[in-house]
Design an enzyme around this catalytic site. Structure first.
Site, mmCIF file in Angstrom:
data_model
loop_
_atom_site.group_PDB
_atom_site.id
_atom_site.type_symbol
_atom_site.label_atom_id
_atom_site.label_comp_id
_atom_site.label_asym_id
_atom_site.label_seq_id
_atom_site.Cartn_x
_atom_site.Cartn_y
_atom_site.Cartn_z
ATOM 1 N N SER A 1 -3.717 4.233 -2.956
ATOM 2 C CA SER A 1 -4.347 3.153 -2.915
ATOM 3 C C SER A 1 -4.725 2.319 -1.453
ATOM 4 O O SER A 1 -5.624 1.536 -1.156
ATOM 5 C CB SER A 1 -3.850 1.979 -3.930
ATOM 6 N N SER B 1 0.778 5.864 -3.071
ATOM 7 C CA SER B 1 -0.407 5.011 -2.118
ATOM 8 C C SER B 1 -0.124 4.839 -1.069
ATOM 9 O O SER B 1 -1.081 4.605 0.008
ATOM 10 C CB SER B 1 -0.458 3.695 -3.060
ATOM 11 N N LYS C 1 -2.731 -4.373 4.223
ATOM 12 C CA LYS C 1 -3.452 -4.131 2.955
ATOM 13 C C LYS C 1 -3.673 -5.620 2.088
ATOM 14 O O LYS C 1 -3.044 -6.411 2.137
ATOM 15 C CB LYS C 1 -2.521 -3.245 2.124
#
Length: 476
Positions: free
Chosen positions: A163, A187, A94
């Site tokens: 997210s 997330s 990420k």
């Protein structure tokens, strides 16, 4: 052998170990998938592209794969001993995880840093022999549940969730076998539920956050994402470890030897509690159907399902959660004062909400004290009632349409209705697909929540449930 790009972590590791497959072949197949399936890489995305990747490090990945193949060679094994279990396995990070010499941007126009030191997570995964393919999109600064610049592989007009939306989309589209994500209010779990993949939000403190761009420092968790929960367990074992900034995290759980084949689990005899929070959240029909499917699978596998809840446990923590979240967000984002026009509207809104709430130090400390007290109530209950896990829907809706997640702060609040509570308590949560909805054909998810430190036991239970529920695959 399956197409290399379709392999999971454990399958690929077995083939790499016996030299049936090389890491260069595996990494090349993943890079080909990214070129074929991801579409145009861009900040805002487009209707035709999945756009999971912010940056792909093709040359570096191939060089690392070649080095992994050398480490896996019989000569090297004879000289140096067995290679690490994950040696040669590709992974995506990420766009919050620092890699020395590579940009980290949090999928924002505001941030562009080139760290000189790896984050703890990547330092451990690299030491385990994993091969970095690139950085994956996040909702800007991880401040939302949508990641609308990323499309779901199930339907390009749907959000991949957030997210960690780039991670979920890349996994579902078979571009990479493993990825990392973070979880502050859901997330890791939201994109896993909406994309039909798996994850575990570890017990807070099991995985270091050092070198990871924060959203809310006292709520953030980092964890693994993969298509199967067993693969998540293999990656978690490699990434777990203390945070150099928080020495007490070394006491959170004993170290675990990394492995690619976690112990097979069983639900027989397990005492599972149906979540007491169900009555507080309205489920879409597809989610309700998937949850019933999961409960039926638990019963059929021999688990005992209980309607039980800890006495005195607050089930609504929204006010305290927002006070802590927005205060933590504001504390980090003060460094960008004077450049707020570069934020997406919703991210700027969260920073401004922190200013509006103007939480005092006394109020902040009191909210945190109530948080620890609530966690203690749950800990006592798990032990006294011998509950192995709480069963709960992961997200109450299927993937929403793309396009509105950045409009204003909180526009995607429905997605965190279940998930944020477990970031507040810090308890571990294993999240897996519960099939696809009969009305929409989109994936839905179910979660198992366990006592603090029971991450490996929870992975065992979740793996047993996943063996019954299966893993859905999006249409090509």
């Amino acid at each position: 052998m399956s197409e290399p790009g379709d392999l999971g972590v454990a399958e690929a590791a077995a083939l790499l170990a016996d030299r049936t497959l090389s890491s260069v072949e595996l990494v090349t197949a993943c890079l080909d998938r990214i070129r074929d399936r991801d579409g145009t890489h861009s900040h805002d995305g487009d209707p035709l592209s999945i756009n999971a990747w912010v940056r792909v490090y093709e040359e570096d990945a191939l060089a690392a794969a070649a080095a992994a193949d050398e480490r896996l060679s019989p000569k090297a094994v004879s000289r140096d001993g067995p290679a690490p279990p994950l040696c040669g396995i590709p992974i995506g990070l990420k766009d919050l995880f620092a890699v020395a010499g590579k940009p980290v941007t949090a999928s924002s126009r505001l941030l562009h840093e080139v760290p000189t030191r790896h984050c703890d997570v990547w330092a451990r995964l690299e030491a385990a022999g994993m091969v970095l393919l690139g950085h994956l999109h996040t909702h800007e600064f991880a401040a939302g549940g949508t990641t609308d610049q990323v499309a779901s592989p199930w339907s390009r007009d749907r959000s991949a969730g957030g997210s960690s939306g780039g991670s979920g989309a890349a996994l579902a589209a078979r571009m990479v076998p493993a990825a990392t994500g973070t979880d502050t209010a859901g997330s890791l779990r939201i994109p896993s539920a909406l994309c039909g993949t798996s994850t575990i939000k570890p017990t807070r403190g099991l995985v270091s956050m050092a070198g990871v761009v924060p959203l809310a420092a006292t709520l953030d968790h980092a964890g693994p994402m993969a298509r199967s929960l067993g693969d998540c367990g293999a990656v978690l074992a490699a990434m777990a470890g203390p945070d150099r900034r928080r020495p007490w995290s070394a006491l959170a759980a004993p170290p675990r030897e990394p492995a690619v084949s976690p112990e097979p689990g069983s639900l027989a005899g397990a005492r599972l509690a149906v979540s007491p929070r169900l009555a507080r959240v309205e489920l879409e029909p597809d989610v309700a159907a998937g949850f019933e499917r999961a409960l039926d699978a638990c019963r059929a596998a021999g688990a005992t399902l209980l309607d039980a809840a800890p006495a005195g446990a607050r089930l609504d923590v929204d006010g305290d959660f927002l006070d802590v979240l927005t205060t933590d967000v504001l504390a980090y984002h003060r460094r960008f004062d004077g450049r707020r026009e570069l934020y997406r509207p919703s991210t700027r809104g969260w920073v401004e909400e922190g200013e509006r709430r103007a939480v005092s130090g006394e109020s902040y400390a009191a909210a945190q004290a109530r948080r620890w007290e609530l966690t203690g109530v749950w800990a006592d209950w798990f032990a006294q009632e011998r509950i192995a896990a709480v069963v709960e829907p992961t997200v109450p809706t299927v993937a929403p349409l793309r396009g509105h997640g950045y409009d204003e702060a909180g526009s995607d609040v429905a997605l965190i209705a279940f998930t944020h509570y477990w970031d507040w308590t810090g308890l571990p949560v294993a999240a897996i697909p519960a099939g696809t909805g009969p009305l929409t054909g989109l994936p839905v998810g179910v979660s198992l929540i366990g006592p603090a430190g029971a991450d490996w036991e929870l992975l065992s239970l979740g793996t047993a449930l996943q063996a019954v529920l299966g893993i859905p695959e999006p249409p090509r």
